[in-house]
Design an enzyme around this catalytic site. Structure first.
Site, PDB file in Angstrom:
ATOM      1  N   GLU A   1      -1.469  -3.289  -7.879  1.00 45.24           N
ATOM      2  CA  GLU A   1      -2.563  -3.542  -7.321  1.00 45.24           C
ATOM      3  C   GLU A   1      -3.111  -2.508  -6.660  1.00 45.24           C
ATOM      4  OE1 GLU A   1      -3.294  -3.150  -3.843  1.00 45.24           O
ATOM      5  OE2 GLU A   1      -1.352  -2.279  -3.266  1.00 45.24           O
TER       6      GLU A   1
ATOM      7  N   HIS B   1      -3.910  -5.328  -1.466  1.00 40.44           N
ATOM      8  CA  HIS B   1      -5.263  -5.173  -0.785  1.00 40.44           C
ATOM      9  C   HIS B   1      -5.969  -6.430  -0.948  1.00 40.44           C
ATOM     10  CE1 HIS B   1      -3.779  -1.090  -0.713  1.00 40.44           C
ATOM     11  NE2 HIS B   1      -4.343  -1.028   0.523  1.00 40.44           N
TER      12      HIS B   1
ATOM     13  N   SER C   1       0.987  -1.096   0.055  1.00 36.89           N
ATOM     14  CA  SER C   1      -0.063   0.031  -0.042  1.00 36.89           C
ATOM     15  C   SER C   1       1.028   1.350  -0.177  1.00 36.89           C
ATOM     16  CB  SER C   1      -0.840  -0.004   1.357  1.00 36.89           C
ATOM     17  OG  SER C   1      -1.947   0.903   0.715  1.00 36.89           O
TER      18      SER C   1
END
Length: 328
Positions: free
Chosen positions: A231, A298, A108
């Protein structure tokens, strides 16, 4: 590329908080116990252990640098992601990591740190679980996540062929309030191949929206010949289109070898279909193999992908294979 020593039982694993503050002490304690249960000596950074305040970029960088310079620390795990990890980059001691390579793992917002260390220190970094969301899973870390982490960080052998998770979850439980039961798992959906071809190149990538923060800076790596993996935590397809356009304009896709896409999280089937179509169009434009639905970022559970080691992507054979060991 520098390759860090493998993680061994008894090694010190440090918990750093370079982005959002830790506000869930019960979850924090469970994550620490999970690492201890794997046989590691856990050292909490002062920002995780010292309360729930927002720290300055200098303070967050100082915590990381202490771990970079500590010869006892062999692995640094981010406590969680957030929004401001890029603010620490100018303060980091990359020379300390060149002198004493360590395993650095997260995803992230931590993507900025992984890419910057890969670019500035020439060190393999690890796109994988963070402490609070994954290692502290109730009642224990999901096996696919645990095994992927250990295979990448604790074994001096290539990951080899990747395989989709047999089951996954998108259920949300509020930490320290409702996370006192296992989340419900559903059968995995496997991968979808979006474009044919074969390609080999070093894995480079991370969170789609976060990579673009480094465009135009000295922290963005060279993506030439890379197996690019992406992602997203977005749920608005316009956000994805904007982020993909930015990466295209920055030249990220110009000479890539292959393209991997993670499964979206809680975004719905319409979003997932539109996301895959946008990535399919990029793969076709640059004529590289592409596959969607990987357990990256995620997604629970998740695979750990080492940045800087080669991966082979063969659409015809349905294979994504990591060819090199990420630790020594």
């Amino acid at each position: 590329m520098l390759v860090p020593p493998r993680l061994s039982k008894g090694n010190v694993v440090a918990i750093a908080t370079p982005s959002a503050p830790v506000v869930t002490p019960r979850r924090l304690a469970r994550g620490v116990e999970a690492l201890r249960g794997l046989g590691y000596d856990v050292r909490l950074g002062p920002l995780a252990a010292g309360g729930i305040r927002d720290a300055t970029p200098e303070e967050r960088a100082d915590e990381l640098n202490r771990f970079f310079r500590d010869p006892e620390v062999r692995c640094i795990v981010a406590s969680l992601g957030g929004l401001t990890g890029n603010a620490v980059l100018e303060w980091l001691d990359y020379e300390a990591l060149r002198a004493d390579p360590k395993i650095i793992i997260g995803y992230s917002d931590i993507t900025t740190i992984l890419l910057a260390v890969y670019r500035r220190a020439g060190l393999v970094t690890f796109h994988g679980p963070t402490l609070l969301p994954e290692l502290a899973e109730y009642p224990r870390m999901l096996p696919y996540t645990r095994d992927g982490f250990l295979r990448a960080a604790a074994s001096a052998r290539p990951l080899g062929p990747l395989a989709p998770a047999a089951e996954y979850t998108e259920e949300l439980l509020f930490w320290d309030e409702a996370d006192d039961r296992p989340r419900q798992l559903v059968p995995g959906t496997g991968w979808q191949w979006l474009h044919p071809g074969t390609g080999i190149g070093p894995l480079v990538g991370g969170n789609l929206e976060t990579i673009g923060l480094l465009a135009g800076t000295s922290y963005l790596p060279d993506f030439t010949g890379a197996t690019v993996f992406l992602e997203t935590c977005a749920t608005d397809i316009r956000v994805v289109e904007r982020a993909l356009t930015q990466l295209r304009m920055a030249g990220v896709f110009d000479r890539m070898a292959a393209l991997l896409l993670g499964r979206s999280f809680r975004a719905g089937q319409d979003f997932e279909t539109a996301l895959r179509q946008q990535v399919r169009e990029i793969a076709a434009r640059y004529d590289v193999p592409a596959v969607a639905g990987l357990d990256i970022g995620h997604s629970d559970p998740m695979v750990t992908l080492p940045l800087g080691v080669r991966a082979r992507v063969d659409a015809g054979a349905g294979v994504v294979e990591v060819l090199d060991a990420a630790v020594r």
